[in-house]
Design an enzyme around this catalytic site. Structure first.
Site, mmCIF file in Angstrom:
data_model
loop_
_atom_site.group_PDB
_atom_site.id
_atom_site.type_symbol
_atom_site.label_atom_id
_atom_site.label_comp_id
_atom_site.label_asym_id
_atom_site.label_seq_id
_atom_site.Cartn_x
_atom_site.Cartn_y
_atom_site.Cartn_z
ATOM 1 N N ILE A 93 -18.791 -92.911 -57.864
ATOM 2 C CA ILE A 93 -19.803 -92.397 -58.800
ATOM 3 C C ILE A 93 -20.432 -93.372 -59.491
ATOM 4 O O ILE A 93 -19.818 -93.530 -60.626
ATOM 5 C CB ILE A 93 -19.606 -91.017 -59.566
ATOM 6 C CG1 ILE A 93 -19.004 -90.101 -58.370
ATOM 7 C CG2 ILE A 93 -20.772 -90.642 -60.148
ATOM 8 C CD1 ILE A 93 -18.777 -88.860 -59.196
ATOM 9 N N LYS A 128 -18.200 -105.812 -65.672
ATOM 10 C CA LYS A 128 -19.491 -106.179 -65.757
ATOM 11 C C LYS A 128 -19.910 -105.203 -67.025
ATOM 12 O O LYS A 128 -20.151 -104.144 -67.005
ATOM 13 C CB LYS A 128 -20.389 -105.600 -64.574
ATOM 14 C CG LYS A 128 -20.097 -106.426 -63.117
ATOM 15 C CD LYS A 128 -20.945 -105.885 -61.995
ATOM 16 C CE LYS A 128 -20.717 -106.670 -60.939
ATOM 17 N NZ LYS A 128 -19.376 -106.370 -60.630
ATOM 18 N N MET A 150 -25.010 -94.866 -68.089
ATOM 19 C CA MET A 150 -25.631 -96.362 -68.273
ATOM 20 C C MET A 150 -27.094 -96.152 -68.872
ATOM 21 O O MET A 150 -27.914 -97.013 -68.584
ATOM 22 C CB MET A 150 -25.459 -97.241 -67.059
ATOM 23 C CG MET A 150 -24.343 -97.640 -66.616
ATOM 24 S SD MET A 150 -24.123 -98.208 -64.977
ATOM 25 C CE MET A 150 -24.716 -96.798 -63.979
ATOM 26 N N PRO A 178 -11.812 -91.580 -67.269
ATOM 27 C CA PRO A 178 -12.916 -91.900 -68.425
ATOM 28 C C PRO A 178 -12.054 -92.844 -69.626
ATOM 29 O O PRO A 178 -12.888 -93.156 -70.591
ATOM 30 C CB PRO A 178 -13.381 -90.939 -68.839
ATOM 31 C CG PRO A 178 -12.436 -89.740 -68.397
ATOM 32 C CD PRO A 178 -11.749 -90.090 -67.383
ATOM 33 N N THR A 202 -14.519 -88.411 -63.046
ATOM 34 C CA THR A 202 -15.635 -89.239 -63.537
ATOM 35 C C THR A 202 -15.975 -89.037 -64.956
ATOM 36 O O THR A 202 -15.614 -87.986 -65.729
ATOM 37 C CB THR A 202 -16.765 -88.848 -62.623
ATOM 38 O OG1 THR A 202 -17.836 -89.785 -62.765
ATOM 39 C CG2 THR A 202 -17.223 -87.395 -62.950
ATOM 40 N N GLY A 220 -13.106 -97.766 -63.792
ATOM 41 C CA GLY A 220 -13.346 -96.856 -64.621
ATOM 42 C C GLY A 220 -13.919 -95.521 -63.985
ATOM 43 O O GLY A 220 -14.813 -95.596 -63.249
ATOM 44 N N GLY A 221 -13.554 -94.210 -64.602
ATOM 45 C CA GLY A 221 -14.250 -93.043 -63.880
ATOM 46 C C GLY A 221 -13.840 -92.861 -62.641
ATOM 47 O O GLY A 221 -12.784 -93.051 -62.067
ATOM 48 N N ASP A 222 -14.755 -92.460 -61.736
ATOM 49 C CA ASP A 222 -14.560 -92.332 -60.111
ATOM 50 C C ASP A 222 -15.382 -93.544 -59.555
ATOM 51 O O ASP A 222 -16.274 -93.756 -59.891
ATOM 52 C CB ASP A 222 -14.997 -91.026 -59.727
ATOM 53 C CG ASP A 222 -14.858 -91.055 -58.280
ATOM 54 O OD1 ASP A 222 -13.989 -90.149 -58.047
ATOM 55 O OD2 ASP A 222 -15.481 -91.450 -57.509
ATOM 56 N N ASP A 268 -11.960 -103.567 -63.837
ATOM 57 C CA ASP A 268 -13.371 -103.628 -64.404
ATOM 58 C C ASP A 268 -13.396 -103.190 -65.926
ATOM 59 O O ASP A 268 -12.296 -102.778 -66.536
ATOM 60 C CB ASP A 268 -14.283 -102.467 -63.844
ATOM 61 C CG ASP A 268 -14.826 -102.889 -62.594
ATOM 62 O OD1 ASP A 268 -14.578 -104.119 -62.094
ATOM 63 O OD2 ASP A 268 -15.280 -101.994 -61.790
#
Length: 304
Positions: free
Chosen positions: A137, A101, A214, A56, A162, A132-134, A79
């Site tokens: 997921i 994105k 999101m 994260p 995540t 980013g994160g996992d 990303d």
């Protein structure tokens, strides 16, 4: 920085798109054997894609394997949600290609990203696909790995912490708790078709924690839908911005007050929304940014 990578691979991208009729069932697994805890590197000249979760934001939350692969990559396709601190750990001399994105702003269409990974691997590169994160997921990792498998490109997947786990731990909001939540649900607040059409009766059940990825742009609709499907207006809720980083901010409230408080604080993506009784525990368990949260909450209008 990303433009040069795309120009070099442009002819190869066209070749990959033309190769879509290739056999679909092939899947090559190289580097899967383990010796002394490390995967065996593919033979020289053989390309490989490593799909790696960057966590994260806090670089100390990287797995040991992720940190090692950052130092071995020839190319890093990264990303928008990969933090600068993590990106700074990529091997000096590796090519960096931005494929981020943001809402209504995609550096590369997903189809081009898929083709780029194949093209780079076919050039014999060790490709680090950094997310980013996992990556599995809400990271489109599954889609990208499917494309690699269809084109016979070997790959490995390295999970990451995540964002929900990072926001929970650094925000002092346990995702589960014997007294408050016996289940936890991760859901995207932004569907592929741009709607927020979710299974609201399931999400509005008590004794569970719901984390919306999101969802900041739909925070008002999310809170209203949950209330419309049975949760009370005073049900605890929180929004966590830039979890685990020095810029983390947390706003707590209820389904009724959270949208106004988040707007008043000027929260921006990336942010998560956490809904459930566990949010009440932040007052006791918040350890990372309690002073910031107290200022935001007290500055909010009384009616918000």
């Amino acid at each position: 920085m990303g433009d040069s990578g795309r120009e070099d691979c442009a002819p190869a991208l066209q070749e990959v798109r033309a190769d879509d009729a290739a056999p679909r069932a092939r899947r090559i697994r190289r580097g899967a054997a383990v010796q002394g805890g490390d995967a065996i590197a593919p033979p020289p000249g053989d390309g490989m894609v490593y799909l790696v979760g960057a966590g994260p934001g806090d670089p100390e939350l990287l797995t040991l394997k992720a940190a090692r692969l950052l130092q071995q990559a020839d190319v890093c396709v990264y990303d928008h949600l990969v933090s600068n601190d993590v990106l700074g750990l990529v091997r000096r001399g590796a090519e960096l290609i931005y494929a981020g994105k943001e809402k209504s702003n995609h550096a590369l269409p997903q189809a081009d990203i898929n083709a780029l990974l194949v093209a780079l691997a076919r050039k014999g590169k060790r490709v680090l696909r950094l997310k980013g994160g996992d990556p599995f997921i809400f990271g489109r990792g599954g889609e990208e790995m499917q494309f690699l498998a269809e084109h016979g490109v070997p790959f490995e997947v390295v999970p990451g912490v995540t964002s929900a786990s990072g926001a929970s731990a650094y925000g002092g909001i346990p995702l589960t708790h014997r007294d408050h939540a016996q289940a936890c649900v991760f859901v995207t607040g932004h569907r592929k078709n741009g709607t927020c059409d979710l299974d609201w009766p399931m999400l509005a059940r008590p004794r569970q924690t719901v984390v919306f990825y999101m969802g900041l742009g739909q925070i008002e609709e999310i809170c209203e839908r949950l209330k419309a499907h049975g949760l009370p207006g005073d049900w605890p809720a929180a929004a966590v911005e830039r979890a685990t980083t020095a810029k983390q901010r947390v706003v707590t409230g209820t389904l009724t007050t959270l949208p106004g408080r988040a707007a008043h604080a000027g929260l921006r993506a990336p942010a998560l929304i956490i809904v459930g009784e566990v949010v009440k525990l932040r007052a006791e368990l918040g350890w990372f940014d309690s002073d910031v949260e107290r200022l935001i909450t007290h500055a909010a209008p009384a009616h918000a």
